[in-house]
Design a protein around this motif. Sequence first.
Motif, PDB file in Angstrom:
ATOM      1  N   TYR A   1       0.864  -1.185   0.000  1.00 32.87           N
ATOM      2  CA  TYR A   1       0.000   0.000   0.000  1.00 32.87           C
ATOM      3  C   TYR A   1       0.901   1.236   0.000  1.00 32.87           C
ATOM      4  O   TYR A   1       1.062   1.930   1.006  1.00 32.87           O
ATOM      5  N   ILE A   2       1.521   1.458  -1.159  1.00 31.64           N
ATOM      6  CA  ILE A   2       2.406   2.604  -1.352  1.00 31.64           C
ATOM      7  C   ILE A   2       2.041   3.266  -2.678  1.00 31.64           C
ATOM      8  O   ILE A   2       1.375   2.659  -3.526  1.00 31.64           O
ATOM      9  N   ASP A   3       2.478   4.505  -2.845  1.00 32.71           N
ATOM     10  CA  ASP A   3       2.130   5.273  -4.043  1.00 32.71           C
ATOM     11  C   ASP A   3       2.550   4.587  -5.339  1.00 32.71           C
ATOM     12  O   ASP A   3       1.928   4.790  -6.375  1.00 32.71           O
ATOM     13  N   ARG A   4       3.586   3.796  -5.293  1.00 29.55           N
ATOM     14  CA  ARG A   4       4.062   3.093  -6.493  1.00 29.55           C
ATOM     15  C   ARG A   4       2.972   2.201  -7.085  1.00 29.55           C
ATOM     16  O   ARG A   4       2.910   2.000  -8.291  1.00 29.55           O
ATOM     17  N   TYR A   5       2.096   1.653  -6.225  1.00 28.02           N
ATOM     18  CA  TYR A   5       1.062   0.728  -6.689  1.00 28.02           C
ATOM     19  C   TYR A   5      -0.365   1.235  -6.486  1.00 28.02           C
ATOM     20  O   TYR A   5      -1.240   0.908  -7.271  1.00 28.02           O
ATOM     21  N   VAL A   6      -0.604   1.984  -5.441  1.00 30.08           N
ATOM     22  CA  VAL A   6      -1.968   2.428  -5.140  1.00 30.08           C
ATOM     23  C   VAL A   6      -2.152   3.862  -5.628  1.00 30.08           C
ATOM     24  O   VAL A   6      -1.474   4.779  -5.170  1.00 30.08           O
ATOM     25  N   ILE A   7      -3.082   4.026  -6.566  1.00 30.11           N
ATOM     26  CA  ILE A   7      -3.380   5.357  -7.103  1.00 30.11           C
ATOM     27  C   ILE A   7      -4.255   6.115  -6.114  1.00 30.11           C
ATOM     28  O   ILE A   7      -3.953   7.234  -5.729  1.00 30.11           O
ATOM     29  N   ASN A   8      -5.361   5.494  -5.715  1.00 34.84           N
ATOM     30  CA  ASN A   8      -6.233   6.090  -4.700  1.00 34.84           C
ATOM     31  C   ASN A   8      -7.195   5.044  -4.164  1.00 34.84           C
ATOM     32  O   ASN A   8      -7.363   3.975  -4.737  1.00 34.84           O
ATOM     33  N   THR A   9      -7.808   5.404  -3.056  1.00 33.64           N
ATOM     34  CA  THR A   9      -8.817   4.552  -2.429  1.00 33.64           C
ATOM     35  C   THR A   9     -10.093   5.370  -2.314  1.00 33.64           C
ATOM     36  O   THR A   9     -10.091   6.439  -1.711  1.00 33.64           O
ATOM     37  N   ASP A  10     -11.145   4.875  -2.928  1.00 36.64           N
ATOM     38  CA  ASP A  10     -12.445   5.546  -2.897  1.00 36.64           C
ATOM     39  C   ASP A  10     -13.341   4.780  -1.922  1.00 36.64           C
ATOM     40  O   ASP A  10     -13.921   3.758  -2.279  1.00 36.64           O
ATOM     41  N   GLU A  11     -13.414   5.288  -0.687  1.00 36.78           N
ATOM     42  CA  GLU A  11     -14.191   4.592   0.348  1.00 36.78           C
ATOM     43  C   GLU A  11     -15.676   4.541   0.012  1.00 36.78           C
ATOM     44  O   GLU A  11     -16.350   3.557   0.312  1.00 36.78           O
ATOM     45  N   LYS A  12     -16.191   5.606  -0.600  1.00 42.47           N
ATOM     46  CA  LYS A  12     -17.627   5.646  -0.916  1.00 42.47           C
ATOM     47  C   LYS A  12     -17.994   4.573  -1.936  1.00 42.47           C
ATOM     48  O   LYS A  12     -19.005   3.898  -1.796  1.00 42.47           O
ATOM     49  N   SER A  13     -17.172   4.421  -2.959  1.00 38.92           N
ATOM     50  CA  SER A  13     -17.430   3.412  -3.988  1.00 38.92           C
ATOM     51  C   SER A  13     -16.848   2.053  -3.621  1.00 38.92           C
ATOM     52  O   SER A  13     -17.068   1.079  -4.337  1.00 38.92           O
ATOM     53  N   LYS A  14     -16.064   2.016  -2.538  1.00 35.54           N
ATOM     54  CA  LYS A  14     -15.407   0.783  -2.079  1.00 35.54           C
ATOM     55  C   LYS A  14     -14.500   0.202  -3.169  1.00 35.54           C
ATOM     56  O   LYS A  14     -14.530  -0.986  -3.469  1.00 35.54           O
ATOM     57  N   ILE A  15     -13.662   1.098  -3.752  1.00 34.94           N
ATOM     58  CA  ILE A  15     -12.734   0.681  -4.806  1.00 34.94           C
ATOM     59  C   ILE A  15     -11.336   1.201  -4.490  1.00 34.94           C
ATOM     60  O   ILE A  15     -11.162   2.371  -4.151  1.00 34.94           O
ATOM     61  N   VAL A  16     -10.348   0.322  -4.613  1.00 36.31           N
ATOM     62  CA  VAL A  16      -8.948   0.722  -4.554  1.00 36.31           C
ATOM     63  C   VAL A  16      -8.435   0.675  -5.990  1.00 36.31           C
ATOM     64  O   VAL A  16      -8.474  -0.374  -6.634  1.00 36.31           O
ATOM     65  N   HIS A  17      -8.001   1.824  -6.492  1.00 40.10           N
ATOM     66  CA  HIS A  17      -7.457   1.907  -7.849  1.00 40.10           C
ATOM     67  C   HIS A  17      -5.946   1.712  -7.764  1.00 40.10           C
ATOM     68  O   HIS A  17      -5.271   2.407  -7.001  1.00 40.10           O
ATOM     69  N   VAL A  18      -5.441   0.756  -8.547  1.00 38.26           N
ATOM     70  CA  VAL A  18      -4.018   0.417  -8.487  1.00 38.26           C
ATOM     71  C   VAL A  18      -3.390   0.485  -9.876  1.00 38.26           C
ATOM     72  O   VAL A  18      -4.086   0.530 -10.890  1.00 38.26           O
ATOM     73  N   LYS A  19      -2.066   0.482  -9.887  1.00 39.50           N
ATOM     74  CA  LYS A  19      -1.313   0.365 -11.139  1.00 39.50           C
ATOM     75  C   LYS A  19      -0.215  -0.669 -10.924  1.00 39.50           C
ATOM     76  O   LYS A  19       0.308  -0.815  -9.810  1.00 39.50           O
ATOM     77  N   ASP A  20       0.093  -1.402 -11.951  1.00 40.05           N
ATOM     78  CA  ASP A  20       1.150  -2.419 -11.942  1.00 40.05           C
ATOM     79  C   ASP A  20       0.918  -3.554 -10.938  1.00 40.05           C
ATOM     80  O   ASP A  20       1.805  -4.369 -10.720  1.00 40.05           O
ATOM     81  N   ALA A  21      -0.248  -3.623 -10.347  1.00 35.98           N
ATOM     82  CA  ALA A  21      -0.535  -4.697  -9.391  1.00 35.98           C
ATOM     83  C   ALA A  21      -0.741  -6.033 -10.104  1.00 35.98           C
ATOM     84  O   ALA A  21      -0.447  -7.087  -9.542  1.00 35.98           O
ATOM     85  N   LYS A  22      -1.219  -5.982 -11.340  1.00 35.75           N
ATOM     86  CA  LYS A  22      -1.407  -7.236 -12.076  1.00 35.75           C
ATOM     87  C   LYS A  22      -0.060  -7.908 -12.336  1.00 35.75           C
ATOM     88  O   LYS A  22       0.031  -9.134 -12.361  1.00 35.75           O
ATOM     89  N   ASP A  23       0.986  -7.104 -12.490  1.00 32.92           N
ATOM     90  CA  ASP A  23       2.329  -7.668 -12.655  1.00 32.92           C
ATOM     91  C   ASP A  23       2.719  -8.477 -11.413  1.00 32.92           C
ATOM     92  O   ASP A  23       3.328  -9.540 -11.520  1.00 32.92           O
ATOM     93  N   ILE A  24       2.366  -7.955 -10.247  1.00 32.16           N
ATOM     94  CA  ILE A  24       2.649  -8.677  -8.998  1.00 32.16           C
ATOM     95  C   ILE A  24       1.853  -9.977  -8.969  1.00 32.16           C
ATOM     96  O   ILE A  24       2.379 -11.039  -8.625  1.00 32.16           O
ATOM     97  N   LEU A  25       0.579  -9.892  -9.345  1.00 31.74           N
ATOM     98  CA  LEU A  25      -0.274 -11.082  -9.380  1.00 31.74           C
ATOM     99  C   LEU A  25       0.310 -12.136 -10.317  1.00 31.74           C
ATOM    100  O   LEU A  25       0.417 -13.311  -9.960  1.00 31.74           O
ATOM    101  N   GLU A  26       0.703 -11.715 -11.497  1.00 31.90           N
ATOM    102  CA  GLU A  26       1.233 -12.664 -12.486  1.00 31.90           C
ATOM    103  C   GLU A  26       2.564 -13.264 -12.050  1.00 31.90           C
ATOM    104  O   GLU A  26       2.895 -14.386 -12.417  1.00 31.90           O
ATOM    105  N   ALA A  27       3.320 -12.520 -11.246  1.00 32.07           N
ATOM    106  CA  ALA A  27       4.618 -13.016 -10.778  1.00 32.07           C
ATOM    107  C   ALA A  27       4.494 -13.846  -9.500  1.00 32.07           C
ATOM    108  O   ALA A  27       5.468 -14.457  -9.060  1.00 32.07           O
ATOM    109  N   SER A  28       3.302 -13.865  -8.929  1.00 35.93           N
ATOM    110  CA  SER A  28       3.094 -14.592  -7.662  1.00 35.93           C
ATOM    111  C   SER A  28       3.050 -16.093  -7.879  1.00 35.93           C
ATOM    112  O   SER A  28       2.699 -16.591  -8.899  1.00 35.93           O
TER     113      SER A  28
END
Length: 178
Positions: free
Chosen positions: A151-178
Motif C-alpha cells: 500500500y504505497i504510491d508506487r502501486y496504489v493510485i487512490n482509495t475511494d471509500e464511498k465506492s469501495k474501490i482501490v485503484h491500483v497500477k502495476d498490481a497485475k504484474d505482482i499477481l502474475e509473478a506470484s
Amino acid sequence: MQKPINENFFIAQIGRTVGLWGDLKLHLHTDFPEQFKVGNSYQSNRGELTISDINFKRGTIRFQGYESIDAAKKLTNTKLYADEAQTKEQCPLEEGQHFWFNVIGCTVNQGDELLGVVDDIQRLADVDYLSIKTDKALVDTGLPKNFLVPYIDRYVINTDEKSKIVHVKDAKDILEAS
C-alpha cells in the motif's frame, strides 16, 4: 467480506508493572497513540478500563481502580480494544489516510479490470500490504487465488471509500509473478 457488527479492534497490550503506583508498560498496536488520553475508556479481556494516567515518554499507563502495584499486576498481558465508532471519534485522519476497516472489502481495480477484493491488510516491517483475494475470472486463467500489493504510491493510485474501490497500477504484474 462482511464485517461483524460491533467488531472490536486490538489497539494495545498491557505489559509488566513499573514502579509502586500501578503503572504498567503499554505496548501499542495502533497507528494512533493520541487516542490514549486520561479519562478515555477501552474494552479489554478483563472488562472496561479507564485511563487515569499515561506517560508516552516512559511508555506507561495507569487505570482507575488499579492504582497499586498488586492491583495493577492483575492487568499484565491484558489486551485493549476499541470499536469502530470509538476509533473514528478518537483518531483523526489526515488527507489520503484510511482506516483499515474501511479498506477491507474494497474491490481492487487496475484500469477497468477487476483484480479482486481486499480481504485483509498485513503490516510487514513498516509497510502495509493489501491481501487481495483474486477475482474468480483471473483464478480460472491459472493465476493465484491470493496476492499481496504494497500500500504505497508506487502501486496504489487512490482509495475511494464511498465506492469501495482501490485503484491500483502495476498490481497485475505482482499477481502474475506470484
